[in-house]
Design an enzyme around this catalytic site. Structure first.
Site, PDB file in Angstrom:
ATOM      1  N   ASP A  78       0.847  -1.198   0.000  1.00  0.00           N
ATOM      2  CA  ASP A  78       0.000   0.000   0.000  1.00  0.00           C
ATOM      3  C   ASP A  78       0.877   1.241   0.000  1.00  0.00           C
ATOM      4  O   ASP A  78       1.940   1.266   0.624  1.00  0.00           O
ATOM      5  CB  ASP A  78      -0.907   0.027   1.235  1.00  0.00           C
ATOM      6  CG  ASP A  78      -1.846  -1.167   1.278  1.00  0.00           C
ATOM      7  OD1 ASP A  78      -2.572  -1.378   0.297  1.00  0.00           O
ATOM      8  OD2 ASP A  78      -1.838  -1.879   2.292  1.00  0.00           O
ATOM      9  N   ASP A  80       0.508   5.119   1.063  1.00  0.00           N
ATOM     10  CA  ASP A  80      -0.274   6.173   1.694  1.00  0.00           C
ATOM     11  C   ASP A  80       0.387   7.520   1.446  1.00  0.00           C
ATOM     12  O   ASP A  80       1.607   7.609   1.272  1.00  0.00           O
ATOM     13  CB  ASP A  80      -0.394   5.929   3.199  1.00  0.00           C
ATOM     14  CG  ASP A  80      -1.145   4.643   3.512  1.00  0.00           C
ATOM     15  OD1 ASP A  80      -1.920   4.184   2.654  1.00  0.00           O
ATOM     16  OD2 ASP A  80      -0.943   4.092   4.612  1.00  0.00           O
ATOM     17  N   ASP A 178       4.127   6.167  15.415  1.00  0.00           N
ATOM     18  CA  ASP A 178       4.572   5.252  16.467  1.00  0.00           C
ATOM     19  C   ASP A 178       6.074   4.975  16.469  1.00  0.00           C
ATOM     20  O   ASP A 178       6.781   5.310  17.420  1.00  0.00           O
ATOM     21  CB  ASP A 178       3.774   3.945  16.416  1.00  0.00           C
ATOM     22  CG  ASP A 178       3.675   3.351  15.015  1.00  0.00           C
ATOM     23  OD1 ASP A 178       4.423   3.802  14.107  1.00  0.00           O
ATOM     24  OD2 ASP A 178       2.859   2.437  14.816  1.00  0.00           O
TER      25      ASP A 178
END
Length: 478
Positions: A78, A80, A178
């Site tokens: 993916d 993003d 994170d």
């Protein structure tokens, strides 16, 4: 209190601004000569989204896991995009774009149609906000929906973030991510990586390091514990000692995460293409009990463990080959022995075989899966795989022709093949069905005829024995 108020009115007594509990870091631009990203691995649609936003005057970058994977030479699954444009501004630039999400509002930009469509996810840079300044609710995102309505920054009683829709600068957006390896931004136009927290360095060291104070970050979102395991398994990275240290203390926070989200995280672990390594990493970090359903794996006997291991090895191969992986098949493999055990109990109690199997399936599904989003479709697919197994024994008449046309036949056959590999089904039976499924019409007729002929001698022997016995029974009556 009064002195503070008087001080403010007189223009003095201003308190020093509170230092951020997460370090903001420092912007470092890493050139292509240093990061070495292969531009041929980029997705054209993601690049188009970035350039459309940039041409409209916004900042835009490929972000997060895609940058991490590019740095280790992997083609990301993916891509993003992150930007300083608001969701409404992003939506206005694309013909097919939709704002989704409550916890985090993002935009899905759609390319293509039907089953071949692709989605590029676009998020707006978010501000770093201290959890102590957020509104607090007692429950979670499911039990406190009415209290969350209309709010932009909310945490639960343990500090877990339930809403986070306050926009901010890129430097704060990076701080609230994170791990350092997920907090990098790649500009496909200039081919520069923007790095605030030493992510490029940590990728080269093959190190997982959380940004800021670890326990605080886990309290914001306990699912980061699971994400860390997934990344360690996928990338083969080591977890930094400081990042690992508070894990035993905060693991109980996962109990307050909605069951549906935990289920989704478990499926991600098993569908990354590194399912076996993920299970090993859960063991290594003492997290075997995080997913109750996986306890059947960790506590399996030798036969069951081999069956599940073969299933996950097959899953990992499918992912590596770019083929689809159905969670229903994996879960059917994990729970099959529970179904078998319950099925045998019901048959021993006098229940007919097929109703007994149906009841066993219902009991096991309720006990192990519970009430999750998408349960209906998942249950239907698993049920079909399990109920198909006794049907493979019927190879005469129209039965095999009807079975091979079932939409889930291939999944059912793959399940039979696994059973044969561990000695739970006849290997010849599995080979027969493989030949039948791939055969022409004439070949299928011949295979069925061969089964019929093979069973005829047995019927003749039974018929001969009955015929010989008849006169003996009739003689006394003469």
């Amino acid at each position: 209190m009064i002195k503070t108020l008087i001080g403010r009115l007189l223009g003095g007594g201003k308190s020093e601004p509170k230092a951020p509990r997460i370090p903001l870091g420092e912007r470092v631009e890493v050139p292509e000569s240093e990061h070495g990203i292969d531009a041929s691995l980029l997705d054209d649609r993601a690049v188009k989204v970035v350039r459309t936003l940039q041409e409209a005057g916004f900042d835009a970058y490929i972000v997060g896991g895609a940058v991490r994977d590019l740095l280790v030479g992997l083609r990301p699954k993916d891509f993003d995009v992150a930007t300083n444009a608001t969701p409404e501004e992003v939506k206005g630039l694309f013909r097919r774009a939709f704002i989704i999400g409550r916890r985090f509002r993002i935009v899905h930009v759609i390319f293509g149609r039907g089953r071949d469509h692709e989605v590029v996810e676009v998020s707006t840079f978010r501000a770093y906000l201290d959890a102590s300044a957020a509104e607090q609710v007692e429950g979670n995102e499911k039990t406190s929906k009415s209290e969350l309505a209309g709010k932009s920054h909310v945490v639960d009683a343990s500090g877990r973030v339930l809403r986070d829709n306050v926009w901010g600068p890129q430097i704060e957006d990076a701080a609230r991510r994170d791990f350092t390896i997920n907090a990098m931004y790649y500009d496909p136009t200039t081919r520069i990586v923007v790095d605030y927290h030493g992510g490029v360095r940590d990728v080269k060291k093959r190190l997982l390091r959380i940004i800021g104070e670890p326990e605080l970050r886990y309290r914001e979102d306990p699912v980061r514990l699971i994400r860390m395991v997934r990344f360690a398994a996928k990338l083969g990275f080591e977890i930094e000692a400081r990042t690992r240290e508070p894990m035993p203390r905060v693991m109980e926070l996962l109990d307050n995460v909605p069951v549906s989200r935990m289920f989704d995280e478990m499926i991600k672990l098993l569908q990354t293409g590194h399912a076996l390594r993920s299970l090993d990493e859960l063991r290594k970090q003492g997290m075997q009990r995080v997913f109750p359903l996986l306890e059947v794996v960790f506590n399996a006997d030798e036969v069951r463990e081999r069956f599940i291991r073969l299933a996950l090895e097959d899953t990992d191969r499918r992912v590596a080959d770019g083929r689809a992986v159905a969670p229903s098949f994996m879960l059917a493999c994990m729970l099959w022995h529970d179904v078998q055990s319950r099925w045998a109990q019901l048959k021993d109690a006098g229940e007919p075989p097929v109703p007994a199997l149906q009841q066993a399936i219902d009991a096991v599904f309720d006990a192990r899966i519970g009430d999750i989003s998408g349960r209906g479709k998942l249950a239907a697919d698993m049920r079909e795989i399990w109920l198909m197994q006794p049907r493979f024994d019927r190879r005469t008449g129209n039965a095999p022709f009807a079975l091979v046309e079932q939409p889930r036949f291939r999944a059912g056959y793959d399940f039979l093949r696994l059973r044969a590999d561990v000695g739970q089904a006849d290997a010849d039976l599995a080979e027969w069905w493989e030949d039948f499924s791939l055969g022409t019409s004439e070949e299928r007729d011949a295979l069925v005829q061969a089964v019929r002929e093979a069973s005829q001698p047995q019927r003749k022997r039974r018929g001969s024995s009955a015929g010989a016995a008849a006169p003996a029974r009739a003689k006394p009556a003469a």
